[in-house]
Enzyme design. Structure first.
Site, mmCIF file in Angstrom:
data_model
loop_
_atom_site.group_PDB
_atom_site.id
_atom_site.type_symbol
_atom_site.label_atom_id
_atom_site.label_comp_id
_atom_site.label_asym_id
_atom_site.label_seq_id
_atom_site.Cartn_x
_atom_site.Cartn_y
_atom_site.Cartn_z
ATOM 1 N N ASP A 129 56.498 13.362 62.121
ATOM 2 C CA ASP A 129 57.701 13.715 62.857
ATOM 3 C C ASP A 129 58.739 14.219 61.849
ATOM 4 O OD1 ASP A 129 58.979 12.215 65.889
ATOM 5 O OD2 ASP A 129 59.639 13.996 64.814
ATOM 6 N N GLU A 182 66.397 11.431 72.310
ATOM 7 C CA GLU A 182 66.016 10.425 71.312
ATOM 8 C C GLU A 182 66.971 9.229 71.312
ATOM 9 O OE1 GLU A 182 64.397 13.984 68.435
ATOM 10 O OE2 GLU A 182 64.402 11.960 67.647
HETATM 11 C C1 GLC Z 1 62.074 15.068 66.787
HETATM 12 C C2 GLC Z 1 61.194 14.317 67.770
HETATM 13 C C3 GLC Z 1 59.871 14.969 68.040
HETATM 14 C C4 GLC Z 1 60.006 16.481 67.911
HETATM 15 C C5 GLC Z 1 60.339 16.795 66.464
HETATM 16 C C6 GLC Z 1 60.591 18.298 66.249
HETATM 17 O O1 GLC Z 1 62.765 14.183 65.962
HETATM 18 O O2 GLC Z 1 60.950 12.944 67.494
HETATM 19 O O3 GLC Z 1 59.457 14.588 69.359
HETATM 20 O O4 GLC Z 1 58.790 17.122 68.267
HETATM 21 O O5 GLC Z 1 61.460 16.070 65.986
HETATM 22 O O6 GLC Z 1 61.742 18.692 66.931
#
Ligand code: GLC
Length: 599
Positions: free
Chosen positions: A287, A482
């Site tokens: 992530d 988030e």
């Molecule tokens: C974010 C999320 C993830 C996402 C990634 C790219 O923090 O946790 O779900 O795909 O970063 O944006």
């Protein structure tokens, strides 16, 4: 496991992978394992560092956010990649999580919680197909979707990204969504068929964390899931099985921890379970800057522990040069064996080959002069509107106020009645989403106005209801994404309430004072605490986060579609009951999981 490719084709792909690998330098191999963000890497960087992938974060868009701006940007990166010694093309990834939701005028589908309420996996498949087409039309090869979280605690700011609280419900949508996005397995021509590579995320148990254990200052997001393996398997691993069976190309690892170990360094669950026991043959992606949350003294130590645990590609949006340098040093020092690097690069190259990326560095649809018509086209909007209709859950209907007669004198009130941004939620044009986003669609009010046979009155604050036959009050949550959506009792920047705010109570009071029968429409990513208020509402529907086609809510309210939606999550009576899930010993919710009425 390689599916939908003949054994002959498979062996030739493996020969191509081995052939490339044998020629690659360490710099070229580590470059393939590196994903940078578009604002922090240029085409020259792709060429110089052999970068394997570029992404955009939520709201990070090229130029004027038109389709051609995306195609031009991605083509620029791709030409640079193809000009390197081995010409390995880049994969471009984005969060097309409810439609190609960063792009202006794209079709914004309901968020996953609403799709779960439809109980219609076929819809999920078709939404995957439509999302893939609009995504491929911009030149993007890869979406970080579907999210396969199981929402066990409504206080989590990402609960709306889950199809529901029960693993069997999430499992029903997992495979169909992947198949819709990818067009079945990665058959060597996924991109050539204008489909995209899918991502099962976030591995694993991101929706099972314990309140109060959140990381990075969040209340529960990125927290710790504390379960015996059998329960972990039953609740959180199970929904991945249909996605793996559908040959999902990538799996994104979760920020969260399991029993105190960060998933990004959890060798047991990433390497041994996912790749070993479950036979996942694609590649894992970290992530966003997730390695930085591994508790260690140095970045190099974090890189070593994560790559050795089974991370194949690392999403290091800004500090990707540091990642490359630390991993290079670690390999030279023997802290990361070359066999681990080779395994990661094999997996990445195999997915690039199986997706048809070498033959189609940009999807054919993206190069068509008429491709602009794909974005937000009528067929996709009709599909989204149908999904909205099927997602609306009728929770109360005293005196049969619903469906509203189209000849009625209708009064509409509330902040969420006429705002596509509010009805779309997070991950819409901007990472956190916001009120009043600039994009195409219909608000719930516009939907009502289109269907009603008389002029519809609207007042955001609810004054002026007297004299009408019915009042529709549309209220709910402000957008979030988030941990910013985690519930906290005290107001704070990175948190949200989980009930009806003061300003919305005022709207309800103004309408109640008129004595006009009241229908409340809740626009939210999760159940809100409404036990004290609901007794004075004649009728109430949960509309979740419907996206750009708010008219689908009006179709239900005015009787063009009798509600069929069923709760994908338990609706608690009060905050103190959370977490509360179907199957708990003590279970006295306001509305149970699976509840939903019709006309
Ligand atoms: C974010 C999320 C993830 C996402 C990634 C790219 O923090 O946790 O779900 O795909 O970063 O944006």
């Amino acid at each position: 496991m390689l599916v939908s490719i003949s054994s002959h084709a498979e062996s030739s792909l493996q020969d191509r992978v081995e052939g490339l690998l044998a020629e690659m330098t360490l710099a070229e191999k580590i470059g393939q394992m590196t994903q940078a963000e578009r604002q922090h890497a240029t085409p020259e960087d792709v060429k110089k560092y052999y970068l394997g992938s570029i992404l955009n974060g939520g709201g990070s868009v090229p130029g004027k956010n038109r389709r051609q701006d995306w195609v031009d940007m991605i083509s620029g990166y791709q030409q640079a990649a193809q000009s390197t010694r081995l010409g390995i093309p880049i994969l471009y990834g984005t969060d097309a999580v409810h439609g190609h939701s960063n792009v202006k005028d794209a079709t914004i589908f309901p968020h996953n919680v609403a799709i779960g309420a439809t109980r219609n996996p076929r819809l999920a498949h078709d939404i995957g197909v439509a999302t893939a087409l609009e995504t491929a039309a911009t030149g993007v090869h890869w979406t970080f979707a579907p999210t396969l979280c199981v929402a066990r605690d409504d206080r989590w700011g990402r609960a709306y990204e889950c199809f529901g609280e029960q693993p069997d419900l999430v499992s029903e949508f997992s495979g169909p969504f992947v198949k819709g996005l990818q067009g079945g397995g990665l058959n060597g021509n996924t991109i050539g068929q204008n489909r995209v590579i899918a991502t099962a995320k976030h591995w694993v148990a991101d929706g099972g964390t314990t309140y109060g254990t959140g990381d990075e200052g969040y209340a529960i997001d990125r927290g710790d899931t504390r379960l015996e393996f059998a329960d972990l398997e039953r609740l959180h691993i199970a929904p991945y099985l249909p996605a793996l069976k559908a040959d999902v190309g990538t799996v994104m690892v979760s920020y969260s921890s399991v029993n105190g170990t960060k998933m990004h360094e959890h060798k047991g669950l990433v390497n041994d379970t996912l790749k070993g026991d479950l036979g996942f043959s694609g590649f894992t992606i970290s992530d966003w800057s997730a390695l930085s949350e591994i508790p260690a003294e140095t970045n190099r130590e974090r890189v070593v522990r994560s790559v050795n645990a089974g991370l194949d590609m690392v999403m290091e949006p800004e500090n990707w040069k540091e990642f490359i340098s630390d991993l290079t040093d670690a390999v030279k020092a023997g802290e990361v064996p070359m066999s681990r690097i080779d395994e990661a690069v094999r997996r990445i190259l195999m997915i690039k080959l199986r997706s048809g990326l070498f033959e189609h560095p940009v999807a054919p649809i993206a190069l068509r002069a008429d491709a602009d018509m794909i974005i937000g086209n009528a067929q996709h909007r009709a599909l989204a509107r149908q999904a909205v209709r099927e997602s609306v859950v009728l929770l109360k209907n005293e005196g049969g106020v619903l469906p509203i007669d189209k000849e009625s004198r209708i009064f509409v009130a509330g902040s969420h009645a006429n705002d596509i941004g509010l009805q779309s939620g997070g991950w819409t044009i901007e990472w956190q989403g916001k009120s009043g986003v600039e994009t195409t669609g219909t608000s719930i009010l516009e939907g009502i106005q289109d269907l009603a046979h008389r002029k519809v009155s609207y007042s955001a604050d609810g004054t002026g209801a007297a004299g009408h036959d019915v009042a529709v009050v549309v209220i709910g949550e402000d957008p979030y994404a988030e941990g910013w959506g985690d519930y906290r009792p005290a107001p704070c920047e990175k948190c949200k309430p989980i009930g009806i705010g003061e300003d919305q109570r005022t709207v309800l009071d103004n309408v109640r004072a008129s004595g006009v029968p009241m229908v409340v429409v809740l626009v939210s990513g999760r159940p809100l605490m409404i036990e004290e208020e609901i007794s004075s509402w004649n009728s109430m529907v949960a509309a979740w986060l419907p996206g750009s086609e708010g008219a689908g809510v009006a179709d239900v309210l005015l009787g063009d579609y009798a509600p069929t939606g069923k709760l994908p999550v338990t609706w608690p009576k009060k905050l103190s009951q959370i977490p509360i899930n179907y199957g708990d010993k003590e279970y006295e919710p306001l509305f149970p999981y699976g509840f939903g009425m019709t006309y």
